[in-house]
Design a protein around this motif. Structure first.
Motif, PDB file in Angstrom:
ATOM      1  N   ASN A 100      -6.643   1.953  -3.773  1.00 30.54           N
ATOM      2  CA  ASN A 100      -5.734   1.698  -2.670  1.00 30.54           C
ATOM      3  C   ASN A 100      -6.398   2.013  -1.330  1.00 30.54           C
TER       4      ASN A 100
ATOM      5  N   LEU B  29      -7.264  -0.675   1.609  1.00 22.84           N
ATOM      6  CA  LEU B  29      -6.668  -0.387   2.915  1.00 22.84           C
ATOM      7  C   LEU B  29      -7.745  -0.233   3.992  1.00 22.84           C
TER       8      LEU B  29
ATOM      9  N   HIS C 277       0.827  -1.206   0.000  1.00 25.60           N
ATOM     10  CA  HIS C 277       0.000   0.000   0.000  1.00 25.60           C
ATOM     11  C   HIS C 277       0.865   1.262   0.000  1.00 25.60           C
TER      12      HIS C 277
ATOM     13  N   CYS D 259      -0.013  -7.050  -3.596  1.00 20.90           N
ATOM     14  CA  CYS D 259      -1.064  -6.816  -2.602  1.00 20.90           C
ATOM     15  C   CYS D 259      -2.286  -7.694  -2.879  1.00 20.90           C
TER      16      CYS D 259
END
Length: 928
Positions: free
Chosen positions: A824, A828, A640, A673
């Motif tokens: 993102n 997150l 991230h 990710c």
């Protein structure tokens, strides 16, 4: 030509006629004996008397209208010959002369030429017809004159028979430079080709393009008009009207034509500049009537009359406007000035013009200076007796400056050069011959030497060119009123070689600027930024002005078309006079949107750091363990952070390194990710799956490290091939009209799409796995948050495609940056924020006992549902052992793997639901 044929016929008749050799008294104007005789032709009178009836006898008519300026020209020839006789140029050899008055008439000039061509010292005035005139001895060796081109042409055609040198001091017609037609003609003035060229240059330089022309109906006028028309067209100057006046004052229609010309000038109100190729008496009559009609223009004067005192002294001549003229270069006039001062002492026995001038001057002695010239010109000779005793009082001696005011320096200098040229040529011939003898050389021998002679006027050297012309150049003069009198002042010099004006003082430059302020145009001047558009007029100078379109410009006035800017580097608005350099633009760090994106990226990195700190401090809590442990969390948090950091590469001036790095960094880090999320989704599904077939498949599939390495490795290969084969490069986008967008060209859209598509495939698999585990224990369920995170990702990137395809300009990188930030932030927030909320705000639920209670409740509920399933009843003969799929992955578990603490269980379907629940609960609790 018909007149010339008649004259030649008469000439043939005369050959056989016996006449006295003595010249009639009223035919020869001035004479003086010498070893070598030179003829002279001057228009001492302005016209011949005409009768109402055509002449019935072939006789020379009397002349009237005494011309002071031409009289001075004849005196200049006499003075120059005397200068040579008094010098050592022709030692022991005296030059004589016979000067005739042409009366501005071809007939009188031809008659004089016959006399000049007659045999030397013969008992009869005859011209013998011969096939070869090589040894023929005429009365004179050369002829100086005539003034007007038409007369010079007629005379030259006769002199060509014996190749007698003819040196003109004023004839400027361009045709006389043709040595095939006029082989014995030379002149000490430039051709009209240069004069008309200089006029056209002056007109163009002053900004005029709509003018009128007035000329005479003779060879000089027609040729000058034709040459000037060509020169003007080359300078984009249009002639609004061409008026032609009769060549001779004796023509009855001249008054009518002058009035018609003035009416034309008045009708053409936009014409403020008029070029005048006329003789002096034409200009005098034209200006006199123009003053009466209050016509004020700019008059461009030819060398014929630009310095004529007779015209300059016309009363109220200043009301005509400005007169700008061209005249021949002047020389040293001091000697001639002294000659005029002592003219009253000069004998006039053989100088009839001097005798006549003395009588006329005496008759007009009471007239003031301004009208004296007109009085002399108009006074009839018949009013005087020719008794020389009455002329004893030389009244002009008392007003000796009068003649000097009528001197035209350019013409006087041209006559001096003509005499000096002959004198130097004779010097070359007489070095090996006795020139005191009349047969020392023939006229044609003198012509050969004359063409190549180099002579001087005392200061400068001169020689004739291949066309027999002496290109001395011109002075540009301006008539100015000073102390109530009109004077001629020199403005500039015209350089023939460079076709340009030489201005030597500031006052002259100011006069040129004043000329430019006067308009003489058919149409209003098109300013820079406009172009000319043709109208229905036949003249190119009549047009409309239209604005230049966008990206076109015109940087001068009256341009025919607009110029195209270089669209790659420059631009121009409508009606532009210049092209402006395009500004290089990109998403700069100072841009408001860029600052917002950077702030969001820094905020995201701050969130990542905060989450990392929180997870590190709560490493042994159930929430952190259920997220896969510290290592998995760190891997995802680093991904991230890299994603947030990659957005900085989309801002600022694009560089080659940034272009190649930003997509690669984002693609690899985001893929890593998503690969971790895929493992977590797979583990969740495996931990809480009750389907033995699916469980078996997932157990075989579940290989965390190989899966992450494989998924990430594929993206690394895609990005590597992209960078090697068609890497992104910095490119200038010039499609916008006013700016150059400095941007990163992705190189290959296929590679770019493949990179994003691969991430989308992984995200879709994660979404499917997470969707299946969305109903796991509420407090520790990551699956439903992963589902939302993947949905946010899909929505963001699906929206990105049309927006990216339609967005243009410097904000195109911002679109991708925004999408990266959205996806993102979505992952997150959905992955870590719920855990942080539990850790920080619900610490009571972040205990082992609370976690076991939740798992137990969920297991009991799931076992009840399982007992009611008919599908499960079909498998009662098989025992399902509870395995621990996370046994070998306790430290590598993925985030959102809250089921790593809840081990997979197996139940015997033939047992009741309670036993199943207890058994599964015991197994999962043991892993905590």
């Amino acid at each position: 030509m018909a007149l010339l044929i008649i004259v030649i016929i008469c000439f043939v008749i005369i050959l056989g006629t016996s006449q006295s050799c003595r010249t009639p008294d009223d035919f020869v104007a001035i004479t003086s004996p010498g070893h070598i005789m030179i003829g002279g032709l001057f228009a001492i009178h302005e016209k011949m008397l005409s009768s109402d009836d055509h002449p019935r006898r072939p006789q020379i008519q009397k002349c009237v209208g005494f011309e002071i300026s031409a009289f001075l020209q004849a005196l200049a020839m006499i003075h120059s010959i005397e200068v040579i006789n008094n010098s050592t140029l022709l030692s022991g050899v005296k030059l004589g002369y016979e000067i005739y008055d042409t009366c501005t008439d071809v007939t009188a000039a031809v008659a004089a030429t016959l006399r000049l061509l007659s045999k030397f010292n013969c008992s009869r005035e005859t011209v013998t017809f011969q096939c070869d005139y090589s040894s023929y001895m005429p009365r004179v060796k050369a002829v100086i004159g005539a003034g007007y081109s038409e007369i010079s042409m007629a005379v030259s055609r006769m002199l060509n028979l014996q190749l007698m040198p003819q040196v003109s001091y004023e004839s400027t017609a361009e045709i006389l430079s043709d040595k095939n037609r006029f082989p014995s003609f030379l002149r000490t003035v430039p051709s009209d080709f240069y004069q008309t060229k200089a006029m056209a240059h002056l007109i163009q330089q002053s900004g005029w393009n709509w003018i009128g022309v007035i000329t005479t109906d003779d060879d000089y006028g027609r040729l000058a008009l034709n040459t000037f028309t060509i020169q003007a067209a080359e300078k984009n100057v249009c002639i609004a009207f061409k008026e032609v006046l009769p060549a001779f004052l004796s023509d009855d229609t001249i008054e009518i034509r002058i009035n018609q010309t003035l009416e034309k000038i008045i009708a053409e109100g936009q014409v403020n500049v008029i070029v005048v190729f006329l003789r002096k008496f034409h200009v005098f009559n034209l200006f006199t009537k123009a003053i009466e009609r209050k016509i004020s223009k700019i008059w461009i004067a030819s060398d014929n009359w630009s310095t004529a005192t007779k015209i300059i002294t016309i009363p109220s001549v200043q009301k005509l406007g400005k007169v700008v003229g061209f005249t021949f270069r002047r020389g040293n006039m001091s000697s001639f000035h002294s000659f005029i001062q002592t003219l009253h002492m000069y004998p006039n026995d053989n100088n009839k013009p001097l005798h006549e001038f003395s009588m006329l001057f005496s008759a007009c002695k009471h007239i003031k200076d301004g009208d004296l010239s007109q009085c002399i010109s108009n006074y009839s000779r018949e009013a005087f007796t020719h008794d020389t005793s009455k002329t004893g009082e030389n009244h002009f001696f008392m007003r000796n400056d009068f003649l000097w005011r009528y001197t035209e320096p350019g013409l006087i200098h041209s006559i001096q050069l003509a005499v000096f040229a002959l004198g130097h040529a004779m010097q070359d011939l007489c070095q090996a011959r006795d020139c005191q003898k009349p047969d020392a050389f023939q006229p044609w021998e003198l012509l050969d030497v004359l063409k190549n002679v180099t002579f001087t006027d005392g200061r400068n050297s001169f020689h004739f060119d291949a066309h027999g012309d002496l290109n001395t150049g011109y002075d540009v003069v301006l008539w100015k009123e000073m102390d109530g009198l009109m004077t001629v002042t020199k403005m500039a010099e015209y350089d023939l070689r460079h076709d340009g004006f030489i201005v030597t003082n500031q006052e002259a430059k100011l006069e040129f600027r004043k000329l430019k302020q006067i308009l003489s145009k058919c149409s209003k001047e098109c300013s820079p930024g406009q172009m000319k558009k043709a109208t229905g007029s036949q003249h190119m100078c009549c047009y409309d002005c239209v604005n230049c379109p966008e990206n076109h410009y015109s940087n001068q006035t009256d341009m025919d078309h607009c110029l195209l800017c270089n669209n790659e580097t420059h631009w121009a608005p409508v009606r532009s006079a210049v092209c402006f350099e395009k500004e290089v633009d990109y998403l700069d760090w100072n841009d408001a949107l860029a600052l917002l994106l950077i702030a969001l990226s820094l905020l995201g990195i701050a969130f990542v750091l905060a989450v990392g700190i929180i997870f590190t401090r709560n490493l042994n809590t159930p929430v952190v363990k259920s997220s896969g442990g510290l290592l998995v969390c760190y891997v995802m948090l680093i991904c991230h952070a890299l994603n947030f950091a990659s957005t900085g590469l989309f801002i600022g001036e694009p560089q080659d390194f940034a272009c190649k790095t930003r997509q690669t960094l984002f693609g690899v880090s985001f893929t890593l990710c998503v690969s971790c999320i895929l493992i977590k989704s797979l583990k969740i599904l495996l931990a809480f799956s009750f389907d033995p077939k699916l469980k078996s498949f997932l157990k075989c599939l579940y290989r965390p490290v190989p899966i992450v390495l494989t998924c990430t490795g594929i993206q690394v290969v895609i990005c590597t091939l992209w960078l090697v084969l068609t890497p992104p490069v910095v490119e200038e986008n010039i499609s916008l009209p006013r700016i150059i967008i400095l941007e990163c060209e992705e190189g290959s859209l296929l590679a770019f799409g493949t990179m994003l598509g691969y991430i989308a495939v992984l995200a879709f698999v994660c979404f499917v796995f997470a969707f299946k585990g969305r109903k796991l224990p509420e407090n520790y369920n990551e699956a439903k948050f992963l589902t939302f995170g993947m949905l946010i990702y899909f929505i963001a990137w699906i929206t990105f495609i049309p927006v990216y395809a339609t967005t243009f300009g410097k904000y195109l990188p911002a679109v991708e940056t925004i999408v990266i930030l959205i996806s993102n932030y979505g992952i997150l927030c959905c992955t870590f924020f719920p855990k942080c909320y539990v850790i920080l705000c619900k610490q009571k639920t972040n205990t082992k006992s609370a976690f076991l209670q939740v798992v137990y409740n969920y297991s009991s509920h799931s076992a009840d549902n399982l007992a009611l399933s008919h599908v499960s009843l079909d498998t009662t003969n098989h025992d399902t052992a509870i395995t621990n799929p996370s046994h070998n992955d306790k430290v590598t578990a993925r985030p959102n793997s809250n089921h790593s603490l809840a081990q997979p269980f197996a139940c015997k379907v033939r047992e009741n639901a309670t036993n199943v629940s207890k058994t599964w609960h015991q197994k999962r609790s043991s892993s905590i």
